[in-house]
Design a protein around this motif. Structure first.
Motif, PDB file in Angstrom:
ATOM      1  N   ASP A  29     -21.314  53.844  39.140  1.00 29.81           N
ATOM      2  CA  ASP A  29     -21.292  54.895  38.006  1.00 29.81           C
ATOM      3  C   ASP A  29     -20.763  56.237  38.869  1.00 29.81           C
ATOM      4  O   ASP A  29     -21.511  57.157  39.316  1.00 29.81           O
ATOM      5  N   THR A  39     -16.616  65.666  48.143  1.00 29.44           N
ATOM      6  CA  THR A  39     -16.293  65.269  49.483  1.00 29.44           C
ATOM      7  C   THR A  39     -14.871  65.392  49.889  1.00 29.44           C
ATOM      8  O   THR A  39     -14.516  65.549  50.971  1.00 29.44           O
ATOM      9  N   CYS A 115     -21.064  58.711  64.445  1.00 30.68           N
ATOM     10  CA  CYS A 115     -20.020  59.405  64.190  1.00 30.68           C
ATOM     11  C   CYS A 115     -19.564  60.165  65.375  1.00 30.68           C
ATOM     12  O   CYS A 115     -18.088  60.475  65.716  1.00 30.68           O
ATOM     13  N   ASN A 155     -24.251  56.524  46.344  1.00 29.05           N
ATOM     14  CA  ASN A 155     -24.609  57.812  47.167  1.00 29.05           C
ATOM     15  C   ASN A 155     -23.826  57.539  48.491  1.00 29.05           C
ATOM     16  O   ASN A 155     -23.677  58.500  49.267  1.00 29.05           O
ATOM     17  N   LEU A 159     -18.256  57.170  50.375  1.00 28.26           N
ATOM     18  CA  LEU A 159     -17.842  58.077  51.506  1.00 28.26           C
ATOM     19  C   LEU A 159     -17.230  57.306  52.540  1.00 28.26           C
ATOM     20  O   LEU A 159     -16.300  58.334  53.318  1.00 28.26           O
ATOM     21  N   PHE A 160     -17.241  56.112  52.801  1.00 26.73           N
ATOM     22  CA  PHE A 160     -16.838  55.703  53.960  1.00 26.73           C
ATOM     23  C   PHE A 160     -15.672  54.810  53.974  1.00 26.73           C
ATOM     24  O   PHE A 160     -15.339  54.287  52.978  1.00 26.73           O
ATOM     25  N   LEU A 193     -30.269  59.038  58.300  1.00 24.85           N
ATOM     26  CA  LEU A 193     -29.150  58.129  58.237  1.00 24.85           C
ATOM     27  C   LEU A 193     -29.368  57.097  59.214  1.00 24.85           C
ATOM     28  O   LEU A 193     -29.444  57.191  60.389  1.00 24.85           O
ATOM     29  N   MET A 218     -29.059  56.936  53.401  1.00 24.12           N
ATOM     30  CA  MET A 218     -28.797  58.120  53.912  1.00 24.12           C
ATOM     31  C   MET A 218     -29.346  59.224  52.904  1.00 24.12           C
ATOM     32  O   MET A 218     -29.236  59.032  51.756  1.00 24.12           O
ATOM     33  N   GLY A 220     -28.277  62.237  51.909  1.00 21.68           N
ATOM     34  CA  GLY A 220     -26.973  63.015  52.122  1.00 21.68           C
ATOM     35  C   GLY A 220     -27.425  64.618  52.112  1.00 21.68           C
ATOM     36  O   GLY A 220     -26.697  65.134  52.940  1.00 21.68           O
ATOM     37  N   ARG A 221     -28.152  65.065  51.482  1.00 23.77           N
ATOM     38  CA  ARG A 221     -28.376  66.657  51.475  1.00 23.77           C
ATOM     39  C   ARG A 221     -28.843  67.094  52.920  1.00 23.77           C
ATOM     40  O   ARG A 221     -28.288  68.092  53.569  1.00 23.77           O
ATOM     41  N   ALA A 257     -15.678  63.732  57.660  1.00 23.00           N
ATOM     42  CA  ALA A 257     -16.646  63.081  56.884  1.00 23.00           C
ATOM     43  C   ALA A 257     -16.470  63.796  55.436  1.00 23.00           C
ATOM     44  O   ALA A 257     -16.688  62.887  54.369  1.00 23.00           O
ATOM     45  N   ASN A 286     -14.403  58.688  55.434  1.00 27.47           N
ATOM     46  CA  ASN A 286     -15.430  59.009  56.707  1.00 27.47           C
ATOM     47  C   ASN A 286     -15.122  57.350  57.376  1.00 27.47           C
ATOM     48  O   ASN A 286     -15.916  56.631  56.961  1.00 27.47           O
ATOM     49  N   GLY A 317     -23.424  62.945  63.816  1.00 27.74           N
ATOM     50  CA  GLY A 317     -23.395  61.651  63.122  1.00 27.74           C
ATOM     51  C   GLY A 317     -25.027  61.267  63.161  1.00 27.74           C
ATOM     52  O   GLY A 317     -25.882  62.079  63.500  1.00 27.74           O
ATOM     53  N   ALA A 318     -25.074  60.041  62.648  1.00 27.09           N
ATOM     54  CA  ALA A 318     -26.772  59.603  62.812  1.00 27.09           C
ATOM     55  C   ALA A 318     -27.108  59.618  64.013  1.00 27.09           C
ATOM     56  O   ALA A 318     -26.458  59.845  65.253  1.00 27.09           O
TER      57      ALA A 318
HETATM   58  N1  ACO Z   1     -20.745  60.035  41.898  1.00 29.90           N
HETATM   59  C1  ACO Z   1     -21.404  60.453  41.100  1.00 29.90           C
HETATM   60  N2  ACO Z   1     -22.669  61.028  41.218  1.00 29.90           N
HETATM   61  C2  ACO Z   1     -23.278  60.894  42.394  1.00 29.90           C
HETATM   62  C3  ACO Z   1     -22.570  60.201  43.359  1.00 29.90           C
HETATM   63  C4  ACO Z   1     -21.591  59.627  43.210  1.00 29.90           C
HETATM   64  N3  ACO Z   1     -20.740  58.663  43.925  1.00 29.90           N
HETATM   65  N4  ACO Z   1     -23.381  60.312  44.330  1.00 29.90           N
HETATM   66  C5  ACO Z   1     -24.420  60.906  44.071  1.00 29.90           C
HETATM   67  N5  ACO Z   1     -24.431  61.513  42.787  1.00 29.90           N
HETATM   68  C6  ACO Z   1     -25.259  62.329  42.193  1.00 29.90           C
HETATM   69  C7  ACO Z   1     -26.716  62.326  42.633  1.00 29.90           C
HETATM   70  O1  ACO Z   1     -27.434  61.053  42.039  1.00 29.90           O
HETATM   71  C8  ACO Z   1     -27.196  63.611  42.160  1.00 29.90           C
HETATM   72  O2  ACO Z   1     -27.616  63.354  40.882  1.00 29.90           O
HETATM   73  P1  ACO Z   1     -28.878  63.945  40.263  1.00 29.90           P
HETATM   74  O3  ACO Z   1     -29.058  65.556  40.456  1.00 29.90           O
HETATM   75  O4  ACO Z   1     -29.122  63.546  38.895  1.00 29.90           O
HETATM   76  O5  ACO Z   1     -30.137  63.450  41.442  1.00 29.90           O
HETATM   77  C9  ACO Z   1     -25.929  64.529  42.236  1.00 29.90           C
HETATM   78  O6  ACO Z   1     -24.754  63.438  42.296  1.00 29.90           O
HETATM   79  C10 ACO Z   1     -25.760  65.594  43.227  1.00 29.90           C
HETATM   80  O7  ACO Z   1     -26.111  64.802  44.561  1.00 29.90           O
HETATM   81  P2  ACO Z   1     -26.256  65.841  45.808  1.00 29.90           P
HETATM   82  O8  ACO Z   1     -26.750  64.811  46.889  1.00 29.90           O
HETATM   83  O9  ACO Z   1     -26.706  67.139  45.524  1.00 29.90           O
HETATM   84  O10 ACO Z   1     -24.738  66.054  46.012  1.00 29.90           O
HETATM   85  P3  ACO Z   1     -24.136  66.613  47.076  1.00 29.90           P
HETATM   86  O11 ACO Z   1     -23.324  67.865  46.579  1.00 29.90           O
HETATM   87  O12 ACO Z   1     -24.933  67.000  48.293  1.00 29.90           O
HETATM   88  O13 ACO Z   1     -23.069  65.685  47.832  1.00 29.90           O
HETATM   89  C11 ACO Z   1     -22.764  64.295  49.560  1.00 29.90           C
HETATM   90  C12 ACO Z   1     -23.594  64.561  48.100  1.00 29.90           C
HETATM   91  C13 ACO Z   1     -21.400  64.225  49.101  1.00 29.90           C
HETATM   92  C14 ACO Z   1     -23.217  62.830  49.808  1.00 29.90           C
HETATM   93  C15 ACO Z   1     -23.215  65.342  50.453  1.00 29.90           C
HETATM   94  O14 ACO Z   1     -24.345  65.586  50.455  1.00 29.90           O
HETATM   95  C16 ACO Z   1     -22.831  64.909  52.039  1.00 29.90           C
HETATM   96  O15 ACO Z   1     -21.395  64.865  52.128  1.00 29.90           O
HETATM   97  N6  ACO Z   1     -23.553  64.736  53.029  1.00 29.90           N
HETATM   98  C17 ACO Z   1     -23.134  64.486  54.161  1.00 29.90           C
HETATM   99  C18 ACO Z   1     -23.078  62.865  54.217  1.00 29.90           C
HETATM  100  C19 ACO Z   1     -22.341  62.505  55.681  1.00 29.90           C
HETATM  101  O16 ACO Z   1     -21.471  63.120  56.233  1.00 29.90           O
HETATM  102  N7  ACO Z   1     -22.701  61.511  56.006  1.00 29.90           N
HETATM  103  C20 ACO Z   1     -22.001  60.898  57.190  1.00 29.90           C
HETATM  104  C21 ACO Z   1     -22.600  61.160  58.552  1.00 29.90           C
HETATM  105  S1  ACO Z   1     -21.753  60.528  59.985  1.00 29.90           S
HETATM  106  C22 ACO Z   1     -22.334  59.041  60.378  1.00 29.90           C
HETATM  107  O17 ACO Z   1     -23.011  58.976  61.269  1.00 29.90           O
HETATM  108  C23 ACO Z   1     -21.853  57.880  59.569  1.00 29.90           C
END
Ligand code: ACO
Length: 390
Positions: A29, A39, A115, A155, A159-160, A193, A218, A220-221, A257, A286, A317-318
């Motif tokens: 969804d 992103t 990462c 969530n 991303l990946f 993570l 993860m 994410g925030r 990322a 990512n 990264g993690a």
């Molecule tokens: N599609 C639609 N809605 C989504 C999705 C999606 N794919 N994913 C999450 N949502 C929803 C959530 O459920 C949330 O809904 P809610 O408010 O009803 O609970 C809403 O969107 C907002 O969620 P947030 O977490 O506030 O969204 P945010 O703006 O923070 O973006 C994201 C989320 C993109 C994951 C961001 O937090 C992020 O990029 N974090 C870093 C992640 C990262 O870089 N990870 C890799 C690290 S490197 C490594 O070691 C692998």
């Protein structure tokens, strides 16, 4: 004589299959609009054949780096494969790459810093080379993250992406190359993570599989907050450590990322103009350890890297981990000067490596037949103490 560690070869390999945000709308969804606005990602590459593995992608990227540098696999002293999605707990994916390349004189190991792993590996290569412990090191980042993300978790699955990138680092008398690096970790953020099960703490059971604990989890925030802070501070530190200022930097290649993390940290906090920051997260998502070497290859292809440019790699990264490296680019970036027969010879060597590996496996499994001794190379390293140690 001062020794410097210069990147002299580079290569990337990306799976052909493209998975767009529209495709993801069919799976979870989500929407193209949500993914792009949160992103910057529009599509990513995903492996589709069981033959495409972290090791096979890594081997292709490494072969391209060797080809670019016109160096034979036999001349490599060490292979470091940074990966978050190794083929196995052990053997190391780096050993599979060593075997596939026929790099008979190379040590090989995997590096786990998520990462940040590629920049950790580059830092290690620099130390090995500048201390005289190695002449030629392959540093690879390779991932098949699509095999460890939960395709029912919106969530994370958006991303990946999969892919591999590699650089060949060699000893040089030419001043420049890797100038400085900064490594960091904060294990108190490990939960933000992780891949909770399948290790020795939580071995695989029917329950862990049912609870989907073998997939990436993860917050994410939390990761976002950490990333924006640490990308800026690590860049500042590594630039100062190299004796440079932010104005001296010609190109920043950040971990790809999330475009918002790059904007917030490198562009807004450090005020580095966007034209000096390389971004390709829109096309690959990512790819963890592979993201910086893939981006480097593209930046070179696009003419954004020139000899004597000051370049910064910066990642998080993690772990949680972070890492940055500053370098003065030393290698020519024009088209490869190789002759056709050099390319053919190298391809022939890889075929021979495959045949040799098969023969060694057969002999190993045949009772009563001894494997021939592995040839120990002539000592050709600069470290004079090495003779004494051996
Ligand atoms: N599609 C639609 N809605 C989504 C999705 C999606 N794919 N994913 C999450 N949502 C929803 C959530 O459920 C949330 O809904 P809610 O408010 O009803 O609970 C809403 O969107 C907002 O969620 P947030 O977490 O506030 O969204 P945010 O703006 O923070 O973006 C994201 C989320 C993109 C994951 C961001 O937090 C992020 O990029 N974090 C870093 C992640 C990262 O870089 N990870 C890799 C690290 S490197 C490594 O070691 C692998």
């Amino acid at each position: 004589m001062t020794r410097y560690a210069q990147i002299v070869g580079w290569g990337a390999h990306l799976p052909e299959r493209v998975l767009t945000n529209k495709d993801l709308e069919e799976i979870v969804d989500t929407s193209d609009e949500w993914i792009v606005s949160r992103t910057g990602i529009r599509e990513r590459r995903i492996v589709h054949s069981p033959k495409e593995t972290t090791g096979s992608l890594a081997t292709r990227a490494a072969a391209a780096a060797l080809h670019r540098a016109n160096v034979d696999a036999n001349d490599v002293d060490l292979i470091i494969c940074a990966t978050s999605s190794p083929e196995h707990q052990f053997p190391a994916t780096a050993c599979l790459v060593q075997d596939a390349l026929g790099a008979r004189h190379a040590g090989a190991f995997d590096l786990s810093a998520a990462c940040s792993g590629f920049v950790y590996g580059l830092t290690l290569a620099n130390s090995m080379i500048t201390t005289g412990a190695a002449e030629t090191v392959l540093v690879i980042g390779s991932e098949t993250l699509s095999r460890i993300v939960d395709w029912s978790d919106r969530n994370t699955c958006v991303l990946f992406g999969d892919g591999a990138g590699a650089v060949l680092v060699t000893a040089s008398e030419e001043p420049g190359g890797i100038l400085s690096s900064v490594l960091g970790s904060d294990g108190s953020g490990g939960d933000a993570l992780s891949l909770p099960a399948g290790g020795s703490k939580l071995p695989t059971t029917v329950e862990t599989v049912a609870a989907r604990q073998h997939y990436v989890h993860m917050d994410g925030r939390a990761v976002f907050r950490f990333a924006t802070r640490v990308m800026a501070s690590a860049t500042r530190s590594v630039v100062a450590k190299a004796g440079l200022t932010l104005d001296d930097i010609d190109l920043v290649i950040p971990h790809q990322a999330n475009a918002r993390i790059i904007e917030s940290s490198v562009i807004h906090q450090l005020k580095i103009p966007p034209e000096k920051v390389f971004v390709n997260v829109d096309r690959y998502g990512n790819t963890s350890t592979a993201s910086i070497p893939i981006a480097l290859c593209e930046a070179i292809e696009m003419g954004r890297v020139r000899p004597n440019d000051n370049i910064v790699f910066v990642s998080f990264g993690a772990g949680l981990t972070w890492a940055a490296a500053a370098l003065k680019w030393g290698a020519p970036v024009s088209a490869t000067p190789h002759k056709w027969w050099q390319t053919a010879q190298r391809q022939g060597n890889y075929g021979a490596a495959r045949a040799q590996s098969t023969v060694r496996r057969l002999i190993r499994n045949s009772p009563g037949i001894e494997l021939p001794e592995i040839e120990i190379p002539e000592i050709r390293l600069a470290d004079p103490l090495r003779n004494l140690r051996i």
